[in-house]
Design a protein around this motif. Structure first.
Motif, mmCIF file in Angstrom:
data_model
loop_
_atom_site.group_PDB
_atom_site.id
_atom_site.type_symbol
_atom_site.label_atom_id
_atom_site.label_comp_id
_atom_site.label_asym_id
_atom_site.label_seq_id
_atom_site.Cartn_x
_atom_site.Cartn_y
_atom_site.Cartn_z
ATOM 1 N N VAL A 64 97.923 40.214 85.884
ATOM 2 C CA VAL A 64 98.257 41.332 86.747
ATOM 3 C C VAL A 64 97.056 41.845 87.591
ATOM 4 N N LEU A 74 100.795 40.316 81.638
ATOM 5 C CA LEU A 74 102.260 40.109 81.663
ATOM 6 C C LEU A 74 102.494 38.855 80.997
ATOM 7 N N ALA A 107 103.385 46.443 87.650
ATOM 8 C CA ALA A 107 103.633 45.205 86.689
ATOM 9 C C ALA A 107 104.887 44.937 86.264
#
Length: 161
Positions: A64, A74, A107
């Motif tokens: 991210v 992520l 995110a």
């Protein structure tokens, strides 16, 4: 601020995988498993999802980035064979130095966009009950509980009269 996703480098992936496996082990232990059982379960999961240290098909791990700076990781997982459009967020981590700046929200929105781009119609995640900050973020993004597990630690058996 511009937020985006990019694949992890091999070095970043190896570092994240080691940390992620240890964090999962710790979470499982806090949730009630013995340390040995937690290590076994986390190790089995890592071996299944990252054979040889590389993502298995359907596993997508991203850096991210915000304004070009790597602020977190992520992990998205493709839906299972019986529900291929239900994708999962298996890990979302904002590095400690970057927390409290809205990067978790960024995110999550990137995760939703990426999952939809890859074919998801729905996105699911698990969160440990003690993680109040994450639960509040997910609720603010319209994630709804679908299952709630309750448990109680029992005392050692004793004679009942």
């Amino acid at each position: 601020m511009t937020a985006s996703l990019r694949p992890l480098t091999p070095e970043e992936l190896a570092a994240w995988l080691a940390t992620s496996t240890l964090d999962y082990t710790d979470d499982l232990e806090v949730a009630g498993l013995s340390r040995a059982a937690a290590e076994r379960k986390a190790g089995e999961s890592t071996a299944r999802e990252f054979p040889g240290g590389l993502p298995a098909p359907g596993q997508h791990v991203y850096a991210v980035t915000v304004s070009g700076e790597h602020v977190g990781v992520l992990w998205l997982s493709a839906g299972p064979a019986d529900d291929p459009t239900n994708w999962w967020i298996l890990d979302i981590l904002i590095f400690e130095a970057f927390r409290g700046r809205g990067h978790g929200r960024r995110a999550m929105l990137l995760a939703e966009t990426e999952a939809a781009r890859l074919g998801a119609a729905k996105i699911t995640l698990n969160v440990f009950a003690r993680n109040a900050a994450a639960r509040a973020l997910y609720a603010s993004l319209a994630y709804e509980p679908t299952k709630i597990y309750l448990e109680k630690t029992l005392p050692l058996p004793r004679a009942v009269s």
